[in-house]
Design a protein around this motif. Sequence first.
Motif, PDB file in Angstrom:
ATOM      1  N   LYS A   1      70.150   6.112 -31.239  1.00 14.18           N
ATOM      2  CA  LYS A   1      69.385   7.362 -31.327  1.00 14.18           C
ATOM      3  C   LYS A   1      67.887   7.081 -31.329  1.00 14.18           C
ATOM      4  O   LYS A   1      67.117   7.772 -30.647  1.00 14.18           O
ATOM      5  N   ILE A   2      67.448   6.051 -32.056  1.00 15.03           N
ATOM      6  CA  ILE A   2      66.022   5.725 -32.104  1.00 15.03           C
ATOM      7  C   ILE A   2      65.530   5.274 -30.732  1.00 15.03           C
ATOM      8  O   ILE A   2      64.454   5.682 -30.272  1.00 15.03           O
ATOM      9  N   SER A   3      66.325   4.440 -30.050  1.00 19.66           N
ATOM     10  CA  SER A   3      65.943   4.003 -28.702  1.00 19.66           C
ATOM     11  C   SER A   3      65.823   5.199 -27.770  1.00 19.66           C
ATOM     12  O   SER A   3      64.916   5.279 -26.935  1.00 19.66           O
ATOM     13  N   TRP A   4      66.743   6.142 -27.907  1.00 18.57           N
ATOM     14  CA  TRP A   4      66.738   7.357 -27.082  1.00 18.57           C
ATOM     15  C   TRP A   4      65.469   8.175 -27.353  1.00 18.57           C
ATOM     16  O   TRP A   4      64.769   8.603 -26.434  1.00 18.57           O
ATOM     17  N   ILE A   5      65.136   8.357 -28.637  1.00 19.13           N
ATOM     18  CA  ILE A   5      63.943   9.125 -29.002  1.00 19.13           C
ATOM     19  C   ILE A   5      62.680   8.464 -28.451  1.00 19.13           C
ATOM     20  O   ILE A   5      61.757   9.135 -27.987  1.00 19.13           O
ATOM     21  N   GLN A   6      62.652   7.138 -28.473  1.00 14.17           N
ATOM     22  CA  GLN A   6      61.488   6.413 -27.983  1.00 14.17           C
ATOM     23  C   GLN A   6      61.459   6.288 -26.469  1.00 14.17           C
ATOM     24  O   GLN A   6      60.554   5.680 -25.912  1.00 14.17           O
ATOM     25  N   GLY A   7      62.473   6.855 -25.795  1.00 16.20           N
ATOM     26  CA  GLY A   7      62.465   6.900 -24.335  1.00 16.20           C
ATOM     27  C   GLY A   7      63.116   5.714 -23.659  1.00 16.20           C
ATOM     28  O   GLY A   7      63.109   5.627 -22.428  1.00 16.20           O
TER      29      GLY A   7
END
Length: 673
Positions: free
Chosen positions: A88-94
């Motif tokens: 999820k964090i990787s996704w949020i950071q693009g």
Amino acid sequence: LLLFLAFLVQFSFAQNQRRIDSLLLSEKKFLIQKDTNALANINFLIAEYYDHEKSYDSAVFFYQKTFDYAILLNNKPRIAYLYKALGKISWIQGDMGEALIYYNKSLPVAQSINDTSLTSILYNNIGTIYWGIADYDKALEFYYLSLSLRDSLNDEEGKSLTLNNIGMVFSEWGKDDEAFNYYKRASIICNKIDYTFGIAYSYYNLGNHYLKKQNLDSAIVSFKLAINNYKIIGKMIGVSICYEKMGDVYEMREDYKSAMLYYNKMLAIADSENNLKNKVIAFYHIAHLNFSKGNLSEALMYVQKSSSISKEKNYKNLCNKNYRLLADINKKKGNYKKALEYYVIANQYKDSIFNDEKTKQITRMEVVHKTAQKERENFALKKEQEKQLARLEAGKLTIRFQNVVVIAIIILLLLVFVFALIFYREKQKLKIANNTKNKLFSIISHDLRGPLGNFKGLIDLLLIDEKIDDPEKINSLLKLMQKTASSNYDLLENLLSWSGTKSGNLVYQPQKLNLKILVDSVFEHNEYNAQVKSIQLISEIDEKIYVLADDLMLHTILRNLVSNAIKFTGKKGTVIVKSQKMSEKNDKEKNNIEIIVSDNGVGIDQEILPNIFTDDEFYSTRGTDNENGSGFGLKLCKEFVDKHKGEIRVESVQNGGSDFIFTILEYTAKTKN
């Protein structure tokens, strides 16, 4: 200690940094006591705090520490959750690629512990990652898997989200009626259960639908309702993408001031949320708006920002849009060659997104979903009929028959898919063959016919002027004929070799060759062209060096590289051929040698340099003495070096000369055996 742990469980994410300091102090105590379970809980709480506060780097650090403890404890539920949190964090950071890796690691762990709820979430998230990189087939596959599980769990909130996502896939394929039906189904569920986020999401998608249908008033109403609901729950990323759409609406109305206002709002939120994908999208929209207003320099600056990140992160849709905008900007500036290059790249991205198999893939996914629903109905029926033995047996027979039918349908679909794949591959082979033929005819008609015409003209001139008695003039004409004949010979040699590689008729036959003799032969072949320009040909090859190579192919490689070096070297220049054993550089490659063809000529344009050995472009420029070229000599060198399992590269500085370097296998007693 147990009381203290109970206090930590009540940890509130709204507390200040003193609570974090307290947890870190307690971690030291548990480290001394080697209480792994307590250490895992402490680091997990700290990670969730930083995650909630959007301090993602710190969150990742403590999630990783928690993961190490979870591995030691073999705590599979926590391992699955941690992979999901990191995704999820990787996704949020693009970073969608990194997010996909984490989700794919979480999925088998969740399945192994039969966590159906987490599995359905992961299916949905993986589908959304594929949607984000424009792989809509994969996205639809995972959305249907998620929908099936959420049906079985009666997860109405999750079901509404997945229905919206499926609608977005159909919208991308232009199936707007199907997309609208999915949005409406989701909207009905959300309003029924008063699910604020789902209501916002549905309004957003309905706004997109109206925008696509040019119903701009309805689109504005839907997007504003979506913004209000997103703000209620503090979802600023949702607000950001709604601002994007509002900007699109006002840009369509040519209200550029309002459009720029919304795009800048989107960019501000993307910066504050550290959302790389939305930031890239905002750059593109600002670039496009500046282009519409005629501000080409501003447009170029923003589209280059968007394009570089989009290419690095493999955002296919954005790459397509950015390259198309780059083409439009260059076309507006009158740089038609660059514009054409960008249009070609844009179309390549478009072709990778849309293909002829979309309809078949949709049908296959719907069959999978409907089959799963049917199997659940059969299972419920079977449970109900277990009390009566006769009806139970009949039910079993029915289920077996249905399974046979389903298997037969799946096999049939697989056969259709296999035949379609075979047909597609054969079509690609024919396309490659046709491109080869077209290139061959183009070279024959342009690069070969011209020099042959000149050669014929020189002969006609000699025959017509029978009274010519000027030896200097005759000698000049003969030199021109010799130069033309040499150029034609080299071009014909390359044509035959190149067509042989493309047709598969050229056979690789390695043998022991003396490298110095081979280089001297190439120098003799190019001696006249070198003398004309007073270029010195120097061989620094040791006469004791032997290589294991195909005679014709290695001769062709050296001939082309030396010829090119002469072509792009000015008068009184130098061309040097030398070699060095790889053992002098790297023990792991001690059976290879490097052959370097070096010149002190004009060098190569840095924009062309990275693509000089690629197959999809033929770069051809005139030499220092206005020599012609076909542009595929270097491609031929690359193919022949590949045949020898070697590598070729170029090092060049504009106006500072070029070094063409390739590796070949040295002939030794070891290579002989």
